[in-house]
Design a protein around this motif. Structure first.
Motif, PDB file in Angstrom:
ATOM      1  N   ALA A   1      45.611 -53.088 -27.944  1.00  0.00           N
ATOM      2  CA  ALA A   1      44.341 -53.716 -27.581  1.00  0.00           C
ATOM      3  C   ALA A   1      44.278 -53.953 -26.068  1.00  0.00           C
ATOM      4  O   ALA A   1      45.317 -54.102 -25.411  1.00  0.00           O
ATOM      5  CB  ALA A   1      44.189 -55.045 -28.314  1.00  0.00           C
ATOM      6  N   PRO A   2      43.073 -53.994 -25.498  1.00  0.00           N
ATOM      7  CA  PRO A   2      42.939 -54.174 -24.042  1.00  0.00           C
ATOM      8  C   PRO A   2      43.590 -55.453 -23.507  1.00  0.00           C
ATOM      9  O   PRO A   2      44.036 -55.492 -22.371  1.00  0.00           O
ATOM     10  CB  PRO A   2      41.424 -54.210 -23.823  1.00  0.00           C
ATOM     11  N   TYR A   3      43.652 -56.475 -24.319  1.00  0.00           N
ATOM     12  CA  TYR A   3      44.229 -57.748 -23.867  1.00  0.00           C
ATOM     13  C   TYR A   3      45.720 -57.870 -24.195  1.00  0.00           C
ATOM     14  O   TYR A   3      46.350 -58.862 -23.853  1.00  0.00           O
ATOM     15  CB  TYR A   3      43.476 -58.913 -24.518  1.00  0.00           C
ATOM     16  N   ASP A   4      46.309 -56.889 -24.825  1.00  0.00           N
ATOM     17  CA  ASP A   4      47.713 -56.920 -25.232  1.00  0.00           C
ATOM     18  C   ASP A   4      48.615 -56.764 -24.007  1.00  0.00           C
ATOM     19  O   ASP A   4      48.355 -55.953 -23.121  1.00  0.00           O
ATOM     20  CB  ASP A   4      47.978 -55.792 -26.226  1.00  0.00           C
ATOM     21  N   ARG A   5      49.697 -57.528 -23.963  1.00  0.00           N
ATOM     22  CA  ARG A   5      50.622 -57.472 -22.831  1.00  0.00           C
ATOM     23  C   ARG A   5      51.378 -56.158 -22.731  1.00  0.00           C
ATOM     24  O   ARG A   5      51.870 -55.801 -21.671  1.00  0.00           O
ATOM     25  CB  ARG A   5      51.631 -58.617 -22.918  1.00  0.00           C
ATOM     26  N   ARG A   6      51.467 -55.429 -23.847  1.00  0.00           N
ATOM     27  CA  ARG A   6      52.172 -54.142 -23.811  1.00  0.00           C
ATOM     28  C   ARG A   6      51.479 -53.146 -22.890  1.00  0.00           C
ATOM     29  O   ARG A   6      52.099 -52.203 -22.421  1.00  0.00           O
ATOM     30  CB  ARG A   6      52.275 -53.553 -25.220  1.00  0.00           C
ATOM     31  N   ARG A   7      50.191 -53.350 -22.604  1.00  0.00           N
ATOM     32  CA  ARG A   7      49.472 -52.437 -21.704  1.00  0.00           C
ATOM     33  C   ARG A   7      50.075 -52.446 -20.304  1.00  0.00           C
ATOM     34  O   ARG A   7      49.917 -51.492 -19.554  1.00  0.00           O
ATOM     35  CB  ARG A   7      47.998 -52.832 -21.600  1.00  0.00           C
ATOM     36  N   ARG A   8      50.740 -53.522 -19.956  1.00  0.00           N
ATOM     37  CA  ARG A   8      51.356 -53.623 -18.623  1.00  0.00           C
ATOM     38  C   ARG A   8      52.678 -52.878 -18.550  1.00  0.00           C
ATOM     39  O   ARG A   8      53.191 -52.644 -17.458  1.00  0.00           O
ATOM     40  CB  ARG A   8      51.594 -55.083 -18.270  1.00  0.00           C
ATOM     41  N   ASP A   9      53.239 -52.548 -19.693  1.00  0.00           N
ATOM     42  CA  ASP A   9      54.543 -51.896 -19.735  1.00  0.00           C
ATOM     43  C   ASP A   9      54.454 -50.483 -19.149  1.00  0.00           C
ATOM     44  O   ASP A   9      53.551 -49.720 -19.484  1.00  0.00           O
ATOM     45  CB  ASP A   9      55.043 -51.836 -21.178  1.00  0.00           C
ATOM     46  N   VAL A  10      55.394 -50.147 -18.300  1.00  0.00           N
ATOM     47  CA  VAL A  10      55.408 -48.847 -17.634  1.00  0.00           C
ATOM     48  C   VAL A  10      55.546 -47.716 -18.650  1.00  0.00           C
ATOM     49  O   VAL A  10      54.901 -46.666 -18.515  1.00  0.00           O
ATOM     50  CB  VAL A  10      56.553 -48.788 -16.596  1.00  0.00           C
ATOM     51  N   VAL A  11      56.338 -47.922 -19.674  1.00  0.00           N
ATOM     52  CA  VAL A  11      56.552 -46.892 -20.696  1.00  0.00           C
ATOM     53  C   VAL A  11      55.240 -46.592 -21.418  1.00  0.00           C
ATOM     54  O   VAL A  11      54.887 -45.432 -21.637  1.00  0.00           O
ATOM     55  CB  VAL A  11      57.645 -47.338 -21.694  1.00  0.00           C
ATOM     56  N   TRP A  12      54.496 -47.629 -21.789  1.00  0.00           N
ATOM     57  CA  TRP A  12      53.224 -47.400 -22.490  1.00  0.00           C
ATOM     58  C   TRP A  12      52.205 -46.732 -21.573  1.00  0.00           C
ATOM     59  O   TRP A  12      51.489 -45.834 -21.994  1.00  0.00           O
ATOM     60  CB  TRP A  12      52.644 -48.710 -23.041  1.00  0.00           C
ATOM     61  N   ARG A  13      52.159 -47.157 -20.305  1.00  0.00           N
ATOM     62  CA  ARG A  13      51.208 -46.541 -19.377  1.00  0.00           C
ATOM     63  C   ARG A  13      51.530 -45.068 -19.159  1.00  0.00           C
ATOM     64  O   ARG A  13      50.637 -44.235 -19.043  1.00  0.00           O
ATOM     65  CB  ARG A  13      51.187 -47.301 -18.053  1.00  0.00           C
ATOM     66  N   GLU A  14      52.817 -44.732 -19.108  1.00  0.00           N
ATOM     67  CA  GLU A  14      53.207 -43.329 -18.963  1.00  0.00           C
ATOM     68  C   GLU A  14      52.774 -42.533 -20.200  1.00  0.00           C
ATOM     69  O   GLU A  14      52.261 -41.419 -20.073  1.00  0.00           O
ATOM     70  CB  GLU A  14      54.715 -43.212 -18.793  1.00  0.00           C
TER      71      GLU A  14
END
Length: 126
Positions: free
Chosen positions: A30-43
């Protein structure tokens, strides 16, 4: 604005849809989920979007060798990014393993349809 008479041809809609399903259903964040900040997820997100972009403009049956090599590198990066998401345990339990299996199946289908896209490394898919 005037429209041109050209029709845009999109290739590999089934494979692109499979990647979108992986992005927006299996590994949805989700857009508000903290996992979005994770470098692995962004990659993973960047690699998946690039894979869709390259697939949608590539005719796998008539792909020149240079473009096939680019597609192979893109799909290899996509698969590795999904594996890193699983290794980072961003999605504990089945979603990570399911995503790796889905990404593997997508790559196997691409390499079967376009053998020139298969990377030369020994540990690659297919």
């Amino acid at each position: 604005m005037r429209r041109s008479g050209c029709k845009v041809v999109k290739y590999n809609e089934g494979l692109s849809d499979a990647i979108f399903e992986l992005m927006f259903e299996t590994l949805w964040v989700a857009p508000y989920d903290r996992r979005r900040r994770d470098v692995v997820w962004r990659e993973f997100d960047r690699c998946a979007r690039k894979a869709v972009a390259v697939l949608s403009v590539s005719d796998l049956d008539a792909l020149p060798d240079g473009r096939a090599a680019e597609l192979g590198r893109t799909m290899e990066l996509f698969l590795r990014s999904v594996e890193r998401v699983d290794e980072a345990c961003l999605f504990p339990g089945m979603p990570g393993r399911l995503a790796v299996a889905q990404a593997h199946a997508i790559c196997v289908e691409i390499y079967a349809r376009c053998p020139a896209a298969k990377p030369e490394r020994a540990e690659t898919v297919g």
